[in-house]
Design a protein around this motif. Structure first.
Motif, PDB file in Angstrom:
ATOM      1  N   LEU A 244       0.848  -1.204   0.000  1.00 12.94           N
ATOM      2  CA  LEU A 244       0.000   0.000   0.000  1.00 12.94           C
ATOM      3  C   LEU A 244       0.879   1.248   0.000  1.00 12.94           C
ATOM      4  O   LEU A 244       0.718   2.122   0.845  1.00 12.94           O
ATOM      5  CB  LEU A 244      -0.911  -0.034   1.225  1.00 12.94           C
ATOM      6  CG  LEU A 244      -1.921  -1.185   1.233  1.00 12.94           C
ATOM      7  CD1 LEU A 244      -2.457  -1.448   2.624  1.00 12.94           C
ATOM      8  CD2 LEU A 244      -3.065  -0.897   0.264  1.00 12.94           C
TER       9      LEU A 244
ATOM     10  N   LYS B 233      -0.387  10.251  -0.141  1.00 14.05           N
ATOM     11  CA  LYS B 233      -1.662  10.963   0.038  1.00 14.05           C
ATOM     12  C   LYS B 233      -1.804  12.047  -1.024  1.00 14.05           C
ATOM     13  O   LYS B 233      -0.815  12.661  -1.427  1.00 14.05           O
ATOM     14  CB  LYS B 233      -1.700  11.604   1.417  1.00 14.05           C
ATOM     15  CG  LYS B 233      -1.982  10.584   2.503  1.00 14.05           C
ATOM     16  CD  LYS B 233      -2.704  11.200   3.680  1.00 14.05           C
ATOM     17  CE  LYS B 233      -3.175  10.058   4.562  1.00 14.05           C
ATOM     18  NZ  LYS B 233      -3.728  10.391   5.806  1.00 14.05           N
TER      19      LYS B 233
ATOM     20  N   MET C 168     -15.379   4.281   5.109  1.00 12.17           N
ATOM     21  CA  MET C 168     -13.963   3.910   5.018  1.00 12.17           C
ATOM     22  C   MET C 168     -13.531   3.871   3.545  1.00 12.17           C
ATOM     23  O   MET C 168     -12.457   4.351   3.182  1.00 12.17           O
ATOM     24  CB  MET C 168     -13.746   2.536   5.673  1.00 12.17           C
ATOM     25  CG  MET C 168     -12.315   2.092   5.716  1.00 12.17           C
ATOM     26  SD  MET C 168     -11.270   3.206   6.677  1.00 12.17           S
ATOM     27  CE  MET C 168     -11.723   2.745   8.348  1.00 12.17           C
TER      28      MET C 168
ATOM     29  N   GLU D  49     -10.642   6.255   1.995  1.00 15.83           N
ATOM     30  CA  GLU D  49      -9.446   5.756   1.296  1.00 15.83           C
ATOM     31  C   GLU D  49      -9.294   6.455  -0.048  1.00 15.83           C
ATOM     32  O   GLU D  49      -8.201   6.844  -0.444  1.00 15.83           O
ATOM     33  CB  GLU D  49      -9.532   4.234   1.094  1.00 15.83           C
ATOM     34  CG  GLU D  49      -9.345   3.421   2.361  1.00 15.83           C
ATOM     35  CD  GLU D  49      -7.892   3.396   2.844  1.00 15.83           C
ATOM     36  OE1 GLU D  49      -7.159   4.377   2.653  1.00 15.83           O
ATOM     37  OE2 GLU D  49      -7.472   2.380   3.424  1.00 15.83           O
TER      38      GLU D  49
ATOM     39  N   ASP E 131      -8.281  10.043   0.340  1.00 13.96           N
ATOM     40  CA  ASP E 131      -6.867  10.186   0.701  1.00 13.96           C
ATOM     41  C   ASP E 131      -5.893   9.842  -0.423  1.00 13.96           C
ATOM     42  O   ASP E 131      -4.811  10.412  -0.508  1.00 13.96           O
ATOM     43  CB  ASP E 131      -6.537   9.277   1.899  1.00 13.96           C
ATOM     44  CG  ASP E 131      -7.011   9.883   3.209  1.00 13.96           C
ATOM     45  OD1 ASP E 131      -7.442  11.050   3.193  1.00 13.96           O
ATOM     46  OD2 ASP E 131      -6.962   9.179   4.238  1.00 13.96           O
ATOM     47  N   TYR E 132      -6.246   8.847  -1.248  1.00 19.98           N
ATOM     48  CA  TYR E 132      -5.213   8.316  -2.151  1.00 19.98           C
ATOM     49  C   TYR E 132      -5.574   8.315  -3.633  1.00 19.98           C
ATOM     50  O   TYR E 132      -4.729   8.050  -4.469  1.00 19.98           O
ATOM     51  CB  TYR E 132      -4.850   6.879  -1.736  1.00 19.98           C
ATOM     52  CG  TYR E 132      -4.312   6.806  -0.322  1.00 19.98           C
ATOM     53  CD1 TYR E 132      -3.024   7.258  -0.034  1.00 19.98           C
ATOM     54  CD2 TYR E 132      -5.096   6.315   0.723  1.00 19.98           C
ATOM     55  CE1 TYR E 132      -2.531   7.208   1.258  1.00 19.98           C
ATOM     56  CE2 TYR E 132      -4.606   6.260   2.021  1.00 19.98           C
ATOM     57  CZ  TYR E 132      -3.324   6.710   2.279  1.00 19.98           C
ATOM     58  OH  TYR E 132      -2.838   6.668   3.553  1.00 19.98           O
TER      59      TYR E 132
ATOM     60  N   LEU F 254     -15.993  -1.049  -0.339  1.00 17.66           N
ATOM     61  CA  LEU F 254     -14.624  -0.978   0.172  1.00 17.66           C
ATOM     62  C   LEU F 254     -13.670  -1.768  -0.731  1.00 17.66           C
ATOM     63  O   LEU F 254     -12.600  -1.269  -1.109  1.00 17.66           O
ATOM     64  CB  LEU F 254     -14.585  -1.533   1.607  1.00 17.66           C
ATOM     65  CG  LEU F 254     -13.239  -1.420   2.319  1.00 17.66           C
ATOM     66  CD1 LEU F 254     -12.846   0.046   2.516  1.00 17.66           C
ATOM     67  CD2 LEU F 254     -13.294  -2.124   3.688  1.00 17.66           C
TER      68      LEU F 254
ATOM     69  N   TYR G  44     -10.491  -0.364  -3.002  1.00 20.40           N
ATOM     70  CA  TYR G  44      -9.109  -0.876  -3.007  1.00 20.40           C
ATOM     71  C   TYR G  44      -8.698  -1.372  -4.396  1.00 20.40           C
ATOM     72  O   TYR G  44      -7.540  -1.273  -4.782  1.00 20.40           O
ATOM     73  CB  TYR G  44      -8.934  -1.978  -1.957  1.00 20.40           C
ATOM     74  CG  TYR G  44      -8.846  -1.429  -0.557  1.00 20.40           C
ATOM     75  CD1 TYR G  44      -7.855  -0.512  -0.208  1.00 20.40           C
ATOM     76  CD2 TYR G  44      -9.755  -1.806   0.426  1.00 20.40           C
ATOM     77  CE1 TYR G  44      -7.782   0.012   1.081  1.00 20.40           C
ATOM     78  CE2 TYR G  44      -9.683  -1.296   1.717  1.00 20.40           C
ATOM     79  CZ  TYR G  44      -8.693  -0.376   2.037  1.00 20.40           C
ATOM     80  OH  TYR G  44      -8.615   0.140   3.301  1.00 20.40           O
TER      81      TYR G  44
ATOM     82  N   LEU H 268      -7.612   1.643  -6.285  1.00 22.87           N
ATOM     83  CA  LEU H 268      -6.284   2.093  -5.865  1.00 22.87           C
ATOM     84  C   LEU H 268      -5.204   1.156  -6.402  1.00 22.87           C
ATOM     85  O   LEU H 268      -4.111   1.583  -6.766  1.00 22.87           O
ATOM     86  CB  LEU H 268      -6.208   2.192  -4.333  1.00 22.87           C
ATOM     87  CG  LEU H 268      -7.087   3.287  -3.728  1.00 22.87           C
ATOM     88  CD1 LEU H 268      -7.063   3.237  -2.205  1.00 22.87           C
ATOM     89  CD2 LEU H 268      -6.628   4.670  -4.214  1.00 22.87           C
TER      90      LEU H 268
ATOM     91  N   ARG I 230      -6.466  -2.680   7.614  1.00 20.52           N
ATOM     92  CA  ARG I 230      -6.502  -2.038   6.293  1.00 20.52           C
ATOM     93  C   ARG I 230      -5.796  -2.917   5.257  1.00 20.52           C
ATOM     94  O   ARG I 230      -6.294  -3.116   4.141  1.00 20.52           O
ATOM     95  CB  ARG I 230      -5.811  -0.681   6.401  1.00 20.52           C
ATOM     96  CG  ARG I 230      -5.664   0.029   5.095  1.00 20.52           C
ATOM     97  CD  ARG I 230      -5.123   1.435   5.302  1.00 20.52           C
ATOM     98  NE  ARG I 230      -5.029   2.125   4.036  1.00 20.52           N
ATOM     99  CZ  ARG I 230      -3.883   2.501   3.470  1.00 20.52           C
ATOM    100  NH1 ARG I 230      -2.738   2.301   4.082  1.00 20.52           N
ATOM    101  NH2 ARG I 230      -3.887   3.101   2.290  1.00 20.52           N
TER     102      ARG I 230
ATOM    103  N   SER J 116      -7.591  -4.568   2.040  1.00 25.45           N
ATOM    104  CA  SER J 116      -7.148  -4.198   0.696  1.00 25.45           C
ATOM    105  C   SER J 116      -6.996  -5.411  -0.215  1.00 25.45           C
ATOM    106  O   SER J 116      -6.944  -5.276  -1.433  1.00 25.45           O
ATOM    107  CB  SER J 116      -5.826  -3.429   0.768  1.00 25.45           C
ATOM    108  OG  SER J 116      -4.755  -4.314   1.040  1.00 25.45           O
TER     109      SER J 116
ATOM    110  N   TYR K  36     -13.306  -1.957   8.555  1.00 24.33           N
ATOM    111  CA  TYR K  36     -12.561  -2.550   7.437  1.00 24.33           C
ATOM    112  C   TYR K  36     -13.227  -3.841   6.967  1.00 24.33           C
ATOM    113  O   TYR K  36     -12.641  -4.611   6.205  1.00 24.33           O
ATOM    114  CB  TYR K  36     -11.109  -2.824   7.849  1.00 24.33           C
ATOM    115  CG  TYR K  36     -10.313  -1.557   8.052  1.00 24.33           C
ATOM    116  CD1 TYR K  36      -9.767  -0.885   6.956  1.00 24.33           C
ATOM    117  CD2 TYR K  36     -10.130  -1.011   9.317  1.00 24.33           C
ATOM    118  CE1 TYR K  36      -9.053   0.288   7.131  1.00 24.33           C
ATOM    119  CE2 TYR K  36      -9.418   0.168   9.500  1.00 24.33           C
ATOM    120  CZ  TYR K  36      -8.885   0.811   8.400  1.00 24.33           C
ATOM    121  OH  TYR K  36      -8.185   1.972   8.566  1.00 24.33           O
TER     122      TYR K  36
END
Ligand code: GCV
Length: 681
Positions: free
Chosen positions: A30, A34, A56, A60, A63-64, A105, A109, A112, A175, A179, A215
């Motif tokens: 990960l 950020k 959540m 995520e 943030d990313y 969620l 992921y 990401l 987390r 992910s 999570y």
């Protein structure tokens, strides 16, 4: 025409080079930076659900995520999605559509991950549905902070500090699991202390469960079958004693009052000295069902382990089958039989456990071992996806051709109330979580295969390398080669041709084929497994031997039972083979054995060379750490080869072929090695 925002996004995704700052491995796969406030201002993440798990997912992405707008949408009608999701390009942005918040969620992921891999998302439309309902890690963590078979430091769980003090690593751990789609964990060792069920410990468990919940992770506990007697003051723990079942019912009620989404129990009973129903003349089914009854009102599950064997004259490899097949059909609906991948114990290579498919009316799940108890601890680089796949793809023939273990356990061939897959974790408080940087890949691979067992080992390796090191093509290729060779290498230098369990007593690190302990259990001695004598070696499991082959469905019983059709890779597992037996290669068995051990050593030398070539493409910190572990591995490979060949040569009474690397040790010196490695039982 592409909008400005979109152009910017595509530039970021497609062109940004990965800068390799020194890394200690703590970020795992990960390694996302950020987003800046300016980047965040350029795009919007919206969610139609405001549950904690959905929030959540949004957090995520907030943030990313560097791409265009993302909409997180729940559609309750899409029941077929389960915890899955659809990711769709809408023309100006992306939509993640799910039936449950967990789906959002996992979808987040996934996005990401695609960003990390530098994938182009224009026009994307993909749907992912997990293969198993429950994707669970088993921690063998003790309440005193040690970990049985743990090689990455002490336990993450600080029982003394909980519930007051909360380590930031609890959320980081959750987390990381989320992910890769892991949605459940067993916190404590299957050799369980009854104390875990005490009210003060349940409050500590609750603290962890509260952190894991957003999570999407459910908590399970290993229980000690004697708990009613030890901590409950009940006369005994007989599953048919009404006081015992009442005690469990009350305990379960207390657990659910404290942790409303508690998952259930994992049980090691009547195995290696653990208590169980047989202590009272009852069966595994009596024990499992009594617990299942208590859990049923809350939809809780019992994962009952089939890892049972006793020091009798019966072949250890046969015992779980003998114990459990007669009980088929007697287990309650919310009991799943948890079966290790092989019939012995997480060896570098085993045939699959014949219980798979043999239980027709009971739910079955696989237990893998990520922690490398028998694979060089966290010193050896061994990528385990090929081992996991080998089991999942094994055809048991239980329901005709194509009855793979994956299909038997994922609900395809045997519909189950809940399907599940588990693995013993390799996680501890080491900065890089797993001791060896590459051992992270095994945690990752388990999660990915639990989600989708059809992924190839190569695909998973590519993903992991791109996210963990760099997506530079040549590096990905080189590291993938290293990973893909590593499992066969370890089989070769430790136990080729179906050899098994010739490890040093108790700690299982180095070789000890000569190992013997006066008064010790025969089935814990290497000679029990290799049976070397002047004629040959191997375990005769054919009809004229222990007849373990008969536990496999046709045609496997015949294939394994016939020395000419048995695959080389399992030959000494099923046969006692003469030293002069002609192998498929044209060599004698002795020669083949020598070449395999030597091949293992040479493979590790190649891994070292391949890694050293990457010196300028990997950050210096992780480069050096892996390099020094590979040195240990290379020395250990030579140690294994010399120990096994010099020892077996005393039976084979033939020279080690002259074209392979000569031994550098004396057998007598190797026999004196006694490692002082503590095994925490
Ligand atoms: C948790 C093997 C290991 C033990 C382990 C046991 C099990 O025997 O060596 O440490 O105990 O398997 O899976 O229960």
């Amino acid at each position: 025409m592409l909008s400005n925002k979109l152009q910017l996004f595509l530039c970021c995704i497609l062109l940004s080079p990965l800068v390799l700052a020194a890394a200690d491995g703590s970020q795992l796969w990960l390694r996302y930076d950020k987003v800046t406030a300016a980047e965040a201002g350029r795009r919007q993440i919206r969610s139609t659900s405001s549950g904690p798990v959905a929030l959540m997912a949004k957090a995520e992405l907030d943030d990313y995520w560097r791409g265009p707008a993302v909409e997180l949408v729940i559609d309750k009608k899409k029941r077929e999605y389960g915890e899955g999701y659809q990711i769709k390009w809408t023309g100006s942005g992306l939509q993640i559509l799910a039936q449950q918040d967990r789906g959002l969620l996992y979808g987040a992921y996934h996005l990401l991950r695609l960003q990390g891999e530098g994938k182009d998302l224009r026009g994307v439309d993909l749907t992912e549905i997990p293969a198993y309902d429950i994707r669970i890690l088993n921690h063998w963590d003790n309440l005193d902070g040690t970990i049985e078979r743990g090689y990455a430091g002490r336990s993450l769980w600080k029982w003394l500090e909980l519930p007051t003090q909360i380590s930031p690593r609890y959320a980081a751990y959750a987390r990381a699991n989320a992910s890769i789609g892991i949605n459940a964990v067993v916190l404590n060792n299957v050799n369980a202390s009854p104390d875990i069920l005490r009210p003060d410990y349940l409050l500590k468990v609750k603290a962890l469960a509260d952190i894991f919940r957003p999570y999407g992770i459910q908590v399970y506990l290993s229980i000690n079958f004697s708990s009613p007697k030890i901590i409950g003051g009940v006369k005994d723990s007989d599953p048919l004693n009404p006081d015992v079942s009442t005690w469990w019912k009350n305990k379960v009620k207390e657990i659910y009052r404290t942790i409303p989404d508690f998952g259930g129990f994992l049980v090691k009973a009547n195995s290696e000295g653990q208590p169980g129903p047989q202590d009272y003349g009852r069966t595994h089914a009596d024990g499992a069902n009594m617990l299942a009854d208590a859990l049923k009102p809350y939809d809780g599950l019992v994962m009952w382990r089939a890892f049972v064997y006793n020091p009798t004259t019966e072949d250890r490899a046969k015992q779980a089958y003998q114990e459990f097949v007669p009980l088929d059909g007697k287990f309650s609906e919310n009991v799943i039989i948890q079966i290790k991948n092989g019939p012995i114990d997480f060896q570098p290579r085993e045939p699959f456990n014949p219980l798979f498919g043999a239980l027709r009316k009971s739910s079955e799940m696989v237990e893998f071992q990520i922690t490398q108890e028998y694979l060089g601890f966290s010193n050896h680089l061994v990528y385990l996806a090929p081992l996991f796949k080998e089991t999942l793809d094994s055809d048991t023939y239980s329901d005709g051709k194509g009855s793979t273990i994956a299909k038997l356990t994922d609900g395809t061939l045997r519909p189950a109330k809940k399907t599940a897959i588990s693995a013993v974790a390799n996680i501890g408080e080491d900065t890089n979580w797993t001791g060896h940087h590459f051992a992270q890949a095994n945690w990752y691979a388990f999660g990915r295969l639990a989600w989708d067992h059809q992924l190839s080992s190569e695909q998973i390796a590519e993903e992991w390398i791109s996210l963990t090191f760099s997506r530079e093509e040549q590096l990905v290729h080189a590291v993938k080669e290293i990973m893909m060779t590593s499992r066969e290498a370890v089989v070769n230098y430790m136990m080729p041709l179906g050899l098994h369990h010739i490890f040093a007593f108790d700690h299982h690190y180095g070789p000890e084929p000569w190992g013997d302990r006066k008064g010790g259990r025969a089935d814990w001695m290497p000679w029990y497994y290799h049976n070397a004598d002047t004629v040959g070696m191997g375990f005769d499991r054919t009809a004229s031997g222990s007849d373990a082959v008969s536990q496999y469905f046709p045609p496997l019983d015949e294939i394994y039972g016939d020395i000419t059709s048995c695959p080389d890779s399992l030959l000494l597992w099923f046969h006692h083979v003469s030293w002069t037996h002609r192998m498929k290669s044209g060599r004698t068995m002795w020669e083949e054995l020598c070449y395999r051990y030597d091949a293992g050593v040479q493979q590790v030398r190649e891994l070292q060379k391949a890694w050293d070539r990457l010196e300028h493409q990997v950050d210096s910190q992780r480069f050096a750490a892996v390099q020094s572990k590979l040195k240990i591995q290379a020395k250990d490979a030579v140690w294994w080869k010399d120990a096994c060949l010099l020892y077996f040569k005393t039976f084979a009474r033939q020279p080690i072929p002259y074209d392979i690397e000569r031994p550098v040790h004396e057998l007598e010196d190797l026999k004196k090695i006694k490692l002082n490695l503590i095994h925490h039982n």
